[in-house]
Design a protein around this motif. Structure first.
Motif, PDB file in Angstrom:
ATOM      1  N   LEU A 210       0.936  -1.232  -0.020  1.00 10.81           N
ATOM      2  CA  LEU A 210       0.091   0.105  -0.043  1.00 10.81           C
ATOM      3  C   LEU A 210       0.790   1.440  -0.051  1.00 10.81           C
ATOM      4  O   LEU A 210       1.787   1.683   0.976  1.00 10.81           O
ATOM      5  CB  LEU A 210      -0.996  -0.141   1.127  1.00 10.81           C
ATOM      6  CG  LEU A 210      -1.698  -1.160   1.337  1.00 10.81           C
ATOM      7  CD1 LEU A 210      -2.604  -1.280   3.029  1.00 10.81           C
ATOM      8  CD2 LEU A 210      -2.942  -1.130   0.253  1.00 10.81           C
ATOM      9  N   THR A 211       0.705   1.885  -1.053  1.00 10.16           N
ATOM     10  CA  THR A 211       1.626   3.281  -1.217  1.00 10.16           C
ATOM     11  C   THR A 211       0.663   4.631  -1.398  1.00 10.16           C
ATOM     12  O   THR A 211      -0.173   4.355  -1.808  1.00 10.16           O
ATOM     13  CB  THR A 211       2.607   3.119  -2.315  1.00 10.16           C
ATOM     14  OG1 THR A 211       3.260   4.370  -2.169  1.00 10.16           O
ATOM     15  CG2 THR A 211       1.720   2.796  -3.705  1.00 10.16           C
ATOM     16  N   GLY A 212       1.154   5.635  -0.799  1.00 11.56           N
ATOM     17  CA  GLY A 212       0.242   6.710  -0.988  1.00 11.56           C
ATOM     18  C   GLY A 212       0.992   7.727   0.210  1.00 11.56           C
ATOM     19  O   GLY A 212       1.941   7.599   0.990  1.00 11.56           O
ATOM     20  N   PRO A 213       0.366   8.956   0.032  1.00  9.55           N
ATOM     21  CA  PRO A 213       0.889   9.989   1.078  1.00  9.55           C
ATOM     22  C   PRO A 213       0.555   9.816   2.379  1.00  9.55           C
ATOM     23  O   PRO A 213      -0.446   8.787   2.756  1.00  9.55           O
ATOM     24  CB  PRO A 213       0.066  11.208   0.517  1.00  9.55           C
ATOM     25  CG  PRO A 213      -0.868  10.862  -0.432  1.00  9.55           C
ATOM     26  CD  PRO A 213      -0.503   9.480  -0.906  1.00  9.55           C
ATOM     27  N   PHE A 214       0.959  10.811   3.237  1.00  6.65           N
ATOM     28  CA  PHE A 214       0.755  10.457   4.862  1.00  6.65           C
ATOM     29  C   PHE A 214      -0.708  10.945   4.693  1.00  6.65           C
ATOM     30  O   PHE A 214      -1.548  11.472   4.476  1.00  6.65           O
ATOM     31  CB  PHE A 214       1.505  11.642   5.581  1.00  6.65           C
ATOM     32  CG  PHE A 214       3.012  11.483   5.640  1.00  6.65           C
ATOM     33  CD1 PHE A 214       3.502  10.545   6.349  1.00  6.65           C
ATOM     34  CD2 PHE A 214       3.798  12.353   4.727  1.00  6.65           C
ATOM     35  CE1 PHE A 214       4.810  10.484   6.437  1.00  6.65           C
ATOM     36  CE2 PHE A 214       5.369  12.221   4.845  1.00  6.65           C
ATOM     37  CZ  PHE A 214       5.831  11.097   5.638  1.00  6.65           C
TER      38      PHE A 214
END
Length: 307
Positions: free
Chosen positions: A161-165
């Motif tokens: 799972l990747t993405g911003p804060f």
């Protein structure tokens, strides 16, 4: 020493008990719950079962009334129950529905090992996970947990799972862990930056191998915030590399969260982002294992942590 109920029965037969106590015994036998028990078990009870079991009946009624009044018994979480034993009346103490539910919840919680993870994951749920902007992530999470439920001993590719804060990546890991726990499947959630620091400290007491060994063998391993740790070739090769190599060989389900996508993580692991080193081959070796273990999924949306 003869059983207490037999001694009390003799006293009753000899009419040596006080009138007040005899009245209490009679009231206990006339109790609605007791009468239902006697009628339901009439065929199994001896003719003198009520007389010989009067003390047990009185104990049952007294204990039940104490519980109704909110006065706990010596063993909290248990309630009295009349039973038939060899044709006579006896009393047993069984767990209350509340205790059974609490025990089940505690057993479920014990299936989740959370190392330096936020408290919010304890209540995270796939049912309440907001799918807006992140329906792909929720769908993949549901596919993973359902696959694990159907075949818990088979290999299931995890999620990266990747993405911003603040978009809910860690919360989703917690929801997956809780869903697996409901199905009796254990998991370990690991805040990777903290773990990396602890591994460096573990060198001083020679406990690195033991700690790595425990993590690498987890039934389901969830590595949170990979790529946010301080870059270290030693941590990459002697900690992360060993964990991922073992899990790839043994085909153990592994999940990740990161603020970096896989391409960015590869650059970070090579050291090129920090200017300390440029080791793309070693970084790609790690990434091969990451890609084998997990599918990259972007998690989008507003910052829910600080929004």
């Amino acid at each position: 020493m003869k059983p207490m109920n037999e001694e009390l029965a003799k006293i009753m037969d000899q009419r040596q008990m006080t009138a007040a106590y005899r009245q209490m015994m009679q009231a206990a036998v006339a109790d609605a719950d007791v009468q239902r028990f006697l009628q339901a078990n009439q065929a199994q009870l001896a003719p003198d079962a009520v007389t010989r079991g009067a003390a047990k009946i009185y104990e049952f009624v007294t204990a039940r009334d104490r519980l109704k009044a909110g006065d706990p018994l010596i063993a909290p979480g248990y309630e009295p129950q009349l039973v038939v034993s060899n044709g006579l009346i006896d009393i047993d103490y069984v767990a209350t529905p509340e205790k059974l539910a609490a025990d089940a919840q505690a057993a479920q919680a014990r299936l989740i090992t959370a190392l330096n993870m936020p408290k919010a994951i304890k209540t995270a749920s796939l049912e309440t996970y907001d799918p807006r902007y992140r329906s792909d992530a929720l769908s993949a999470a549901l596919d993973f947990t359902m696959g694990m439920a159907k075949a818990p001993n088979e290999f299931h590719k995890g999620l990266y799972l990747t993405g911003p804060f603040g978009v809910g990546k860690t919360f989703l890991l917690g929801a997956i862990a809780n869903d697996l726990a409901e199905q009796g499947i254990a998991s370990t959630l690991l805040h990777y930056p903290t773990f990396a620091v602890e591994m460096k400290q573990a060198i001083t007491d020679n406990s690195v191998l033991a700690k790595v060994d425990r993590i690498k063998k987890a039934k389901v391993l969830m590595i949170d915030d990979i790529g946010a740790e301080a870059w270290s070739a030693w941590v990459r090769d002697e900690v992360l590399g060993i964990i991922l190599q073992y899990r790839m060989q043994e085909e153990l389900p592994t999940l990740f969260t990161s603020n970096k996508n896989m391409q960015e993580l590869a650059a970070f692991l090579s050291g090129s982002e920090t200017g300390k080193a440029d080791e793309p081959v070693k970084a790609q070796r790690i990434m091969e294992r990451v890609r084998f273990l997990a599918t990259e999924i972007n998690v989008a949306g507003p910052d829910r942590r600080n929004g």
